[in-house]
Scaffold this motif. Structure first.
Motif, mmCIF file in Angstrom:
data_model
loop_
_atom_site.group_PDB
_atom_site.id
_atom_site.type_symbol
_atom_site.label_atom_id
_atom_site.label_comp_id
_atom_site.label_asym_id
_atom_site.label_seq_id
_atom_site.Cartn_x
_atom_site.Cartn_y
_atom_site.Cartn_z
ATOM 1 N N ILE A 83 0.828 -1.199 0.000
ATOM 2 C CA ILE A 83 0.000 0.000 0.000
ATOM 3 C C ILE A 83 0.865 1.252 0.000
ATOM 4 C CG2 ILE A 83 -1.701 1.302 1.345
ATOM 5 C CD1 ILE A 83 -2.855 -1.315 2.270
ATOM 6 N N THR A 84 1.969 1.209 0.725
ATOM 7 C CA THR A 84 2.831 2.397 0.795
ATOM 8 C C THR A 84 3.503 2.700 -0.529
ATOM 9 O OG1 THR A 84 4.618 0.983 1.612
ATOM 10 C CG2 THR A 84 3.238 2.096 3.261
ATOM 11 N N ASP A 85 3.618 1.692 -1.422
ATOM 12 C CA ASP A 85 4.276 1.873 -2.710
ATOM 13 C C ASP A 85 3.290 2.079 -3.848
ATOM 14 O OD1 ASP A 85 6.693 1.533 -1.452
ATOM 15 O OD2 ASP A 85 6.735 -0.633 -1.798
ATOM 16 N N ARG A 86 2.023 2.070 -3.572
ATOM 17 C CA ARG A 86 1.031 2.233 -4.632
ATOM 18 C C ARG A 86 0.898 3.703 -5.012
ATOM 19 N NH1 ARG A 86 -1.361 -2.539 -5.421
ATOM 20 N NH2 ARG A 86 -2.814 -1.625 -6.899
ATOM 21 N N GLN A 87 0.516 3.923 -6.260
ATOM 22 C CA GLN A 87 0.352 5.272 -6.788
ATOM 23 C C GLN A 87 -1.107 5.691 -6.583
ATOM 24 O OE1 GLN A 87 2.995 6.934 -7.859
ATOM 25 N NE2 GLN A 87 4.313 5.140 -7.587
ATOM 26 N N LEU A 88 -1.347 6.635 -5.668
ATOM 27 C CA LEU A 88 -2.703 7.039 -5.294
ATOM 28 C C LEU A 88 -2.905 8.516 -5.587
ATOM 29 C CD1 LEU A 88 -2.960 5.247 -1.821
ATOM 30 C CD2 LEU A 88 -3.662 4.370 -4.050
ATOM 31 N N ASP A 167 -6.647 4.709 -7.277
ATOM 32 C CA ASP A 167 -5.422 3.930 -7.409
ATOM 33 C C ASP A 167 -5.053 3.839 -8.889
ATOM 34 O OD1 ASP A 167 -3.309 2.243 -7.253
ATOM 35 O OD2 ASP A 167 -4.321 0.669 -6.115
ATOM 36 N N VAL A 168 -3.897 4.416 -9.247
ATOM 37 C CA VAL A 168 -3.445 4.426 -10.647
ATOM 38 C C VAL A 168 -2.119 3.677 -10.789
ATOM 39 C CG1 VAL A 168 -4.654 6.550 -11.249
ATOM 40 C CG2 VAL A 168 -2.368 6.686 -10.276
ATOM 41 N N THR A 169 -1.878 2.718 -9.901
ATOM 42 C CA THR A 169 -0.630 1.968 -9.963
ATOM 43 C C THR A 169 -0.504 1.213 -11.275
ATOM 44 O OG1 THR A 169 -0.723 1.713 -7.557
ATOM 45 C CG2 THR A 169 0.791 0.278 -8.756
ATOM 46 N N GLU A 170 -1.572 0.542 -11.694
ATOM 47 C CA GLU A 170 -1.543 -0.236 -12.928
ATOM 48 C C GLU A 170 -1.405 0.674 -14.146
ATOM 49 O OE1 GLU A 170 -4.909 -2.755 -13.062
ATOM 50 O OE2 GLU A 170 -4.393 -3.847 -11.237
ATOM 51 N N GLU A 171 -2.061 1.827 -14.116
ATOM 52 C CA GLU A 171 -1.956 2.739 -15.252
ATOM 53 C C GLU A 171 -0.537 3.279 -15.384
ATOM 54 O OE1 GLU A 171 -4.065 6.754 -17.090
ATOM 55 O OE2 GLU A 171 -4.717 5.943 -15.163
ATOM 56 N N VAL A 172 0.100 3.599 -14.265
ATOM 57 C CA VAL A 172 1.477 4.081 -14.312
ATOM 58 C C VAL A 172 2.399 3.013 -14.889
ATOM 59 C CG1 VAL A 172 3.430 4.802 -12.896
ATOM 60 C CG2 VAL A 172 1.167 5.736 -12.444
ATOM 61 N N ALA A 173 2.227 1.756 -14.437
ATOM 62 C CA ALA A 173 3.047 0.675 -14.972
ATOM 63 C C ALA A 173 2.792 0.471 -16.458
ATOM 64 C CB ALA A 173 2.764 -0.613 -14.201
ATOM 65 N N ASP A 174 1.549 0.601 -16.885
ATOM 66 C CA ASP A 174 1.199 0.452 -18.293
ATOM 67 C C ASP A 174 1.874 1.526 -19.140
ATOM 68 O OD1 ASP A 174 -0.081 -0.206 -20.692
ATOM 69 O OD2 ASP A 174 -1.786 1.094 -20.245
ATOM 70 N N VAL A 175 1.798 2.777 -18.700
ATOM 71 C CA VAL A 175 2.397 3.867 -19.468
ATOM 72 C C VAL A 175 3.921 3.723 -19.509
ATOM 73 C CG1 VAL A 175 2.696 6.365 -19.576
ATOM 74 C CG2 VAL A 175 0.479 5.423 -18.961
ATOM 75 N N GLU A 176 4.512 3.327 -18.407
ATOM 76 C CA GLU A 176 5.959 3.145 -18.400
ATOM 77 C C GLU A 176 6.394 2.051 -19.376
ATOM 78 O OE1 GLU A 176 6.853 2.342 -14.352
ATOM 79 O OE2 GLU A 176 6.947 4.464 -13.767
ATOM 80 N N SER A 177 5.627 0.948 -19.438
ATOM 81 C CA SER A 177 5.969 -0.126 -20.381
ATOM 82 C C SER A 177 5.814 0.335 -21.822
ATOM 83 C CB SER A 177 5.088 -1.346 -20.114
ATOM 84 O OG SER A 177 3.724 -1.051 -20.406
ATOM 85 N N ARG A 178 4.812 1.161 -22.096
ATOM 86 C CA ARG A 178 4.618 1.677 -23.457
ATOM 87 C C ARG A 178 5.763 2.620 -23.842
ATOM 88 N NH1 ARG A 178 -0.573 0.592 -25.304
ATOM 89 N NH2 ARG A 178 -1.975 -0.163 -23.676
ATOM 90 N N ILE A 179 6.239 3.387 -22.882
ATOM 91 C CA ILE A 179 7.371 4.273 -23.166
ATOM 92 C C ILE A 179 8.606 3.463 -23.526
ATOM 93 C CG2 ILE A 179 8.963 5.903 -22.107
ATOM 94 C CD1 ILE A 179 6.626 7.059 -20.563
ATOM 95 N N GLU A 180 8.871 2.415 -22.764
ATOM 96 C CA GLU A 180 10.034 1.589 -23.068
ATOM 97 C C GLU A 180 9.891 0.911 -24.424
ATOM 98 O OE1 GLU A 180 10.665 -1.090 -19.885
ATOM 99 O OE2 GLU A 180 11.004 0.480 -18.376
#
Length: 347
Positions: A83-88, A167-180
């Motif tokens: 929870i402390t590492d999630r993007q909220l 909670d936008v943790t999954e969206e942040v991970a998705d955008v980061e993967s698309r950038i790479e």
């Protein structure tokens, strides 16, 4: 025997480049469509249709696909994140009733700046006729989010408070993967520039590079927006006067009720003014009474002594007159009687 082999090799290379370009064009269309629908499909992981690449690029990025996007393909990005590492994203809407709307608005802005945040939007309405109101959109760091809400509530009387967390943790991970993925595709396309043998191939590669660059910049802008929203909490603050606020009557239509209202306001203002004056004079009155009590007592004692002295002085002459009258009567009694008959009577 070796001479025909060289043109044949050139034709093979040209066919390879043309095939790669066709695959990249299809991938560009898929990436553009995916970018358009990324806001509607938050948290969805990129699939093979998003970035179609030639076999050489797919083989080169096989390790990345297996390690970087395996969880995204299953739709479980960030499911095991603490929870402390999630993007909220924190959003709060608060309404506070205050005595002075303009002054409280300045205090709220100063509070946000002191906490390390800033004012995103501001609307202040202080009409001559009507109810004043202030609407502020404050961006406050997440570390000071809770304490700032308490401080804003202390500006007056908090009437409403609504809070939400996204909670936008999954969206942040998705955008980061698309950038790479976009960056890797750009590197591959730049390699095709060296293999282009004519102007047409060169133009097609450059056009595809430009499209991929635009997609990459769009993904980077989306990631920056998400990072800003998860770093700063948003507080929509509305400041209103108290519920007992009495609007100043309009000068155009006074009438009986307007005069009565104004008279009441004037009476209340007069009472408040007198109360302020009384409160201001009270400390001086107490000091004056304390300091003047002793001189007043001495003055009264002296006045009483003078009055007693005058009474005594008035009593002394009255006693002396009484004594003289008594002594005169005693003298008359002791005087011998005169013979009124004369010598003849003596005989």
């Amino acid at each position: 025997m070796d001479t025909p082999a060289l043109p044949r090799a050139g034709r093979v290379a040209r066919v390879t480049v043309a095939t790669g370009m066709a695959a990249l064009l299809l991938a560009a269309c898929g990436a553009s469509n995916d970018l358009t629908g990324s806001s509607a499909s938050r948290g969805a992981a990129p699939d093979s249709a998003d970035l179609d690449m030639p076999e050489e690029q797919a083989d080169a990025e096989a390790g990345y696909t297996e390690e970087g996007t395996a969880d995204a393909a299953d739709g479980n990005v960030g499911s095991d994140v603490e929870i402390t590492d999630r993007q909220l994203i924190h959003i709060a809407e608060m309404t506070v009733r205050v005595e002075d709307v303009a002054e409280s608005s300045d205090l709220a802005k100063a509070l946000a700046v002191e906490a390390g945040g800033y004012v995103a939007e501001e609307r202040l309405s202080t009409p001559t006729t009507g109810t004043p109101e202030s609407d502020l959109t404050l961006r406050i760091p997440n570390d000071d989010y809770e304490s700032s809400l308490d401080a804003l509530a202390e500006l007056g009387d908090r009437s409403t408070l609504e809070r939400s967390v996204q909670d936008v943790t999954e969206e942040v991970a998705d955008v980061e993967s698309r950038i790479e993925s976009s960056e890797a595709a750009l590197e591959t396309l730049r390699g095709y520039l060296e293999q282009a043998e004519d102007v047409d191939d060169l133009l097609r590669v450059e056009s595809e590079i430009q499209r991929r660059q635009e997609d990459l910049e769009a993904f980077q802008a989306r990631l920056n927006s998400l990072e800003n929203q998860t770093t700063y909490s948003t507080v929509h603050l509305t400041l209103q006067p108290p519920a007992t606020y009495v609007e100043e009557p309009s000068r155009d239509s006074v009438g009986f009720l307007g005069g009565l209202e104004r008279g009441w306001l004037a009476l209340v203002a007069l009472g408040q003014g007198l109360a302020v004056i009384a409160g201001w004079l009270l400390p001086f009155t107490v000091v004056a009474v304390v300091l003047g009590a002793w001189p007043l007592w001495l003055w009264r004692q002296r006045r009483r002594a003078r009055r007693d002295q005058r009474e005594q002085n008035a009593a002394v002459p009255a006693g002396a007159a009484a004594e003289s009258s008594e002594s005169g009567s005693a003298t008359a009694d002791t005087t011998p009687e005169t013979d009124v008959n004369g010598p003849d009577d003596q005989r």
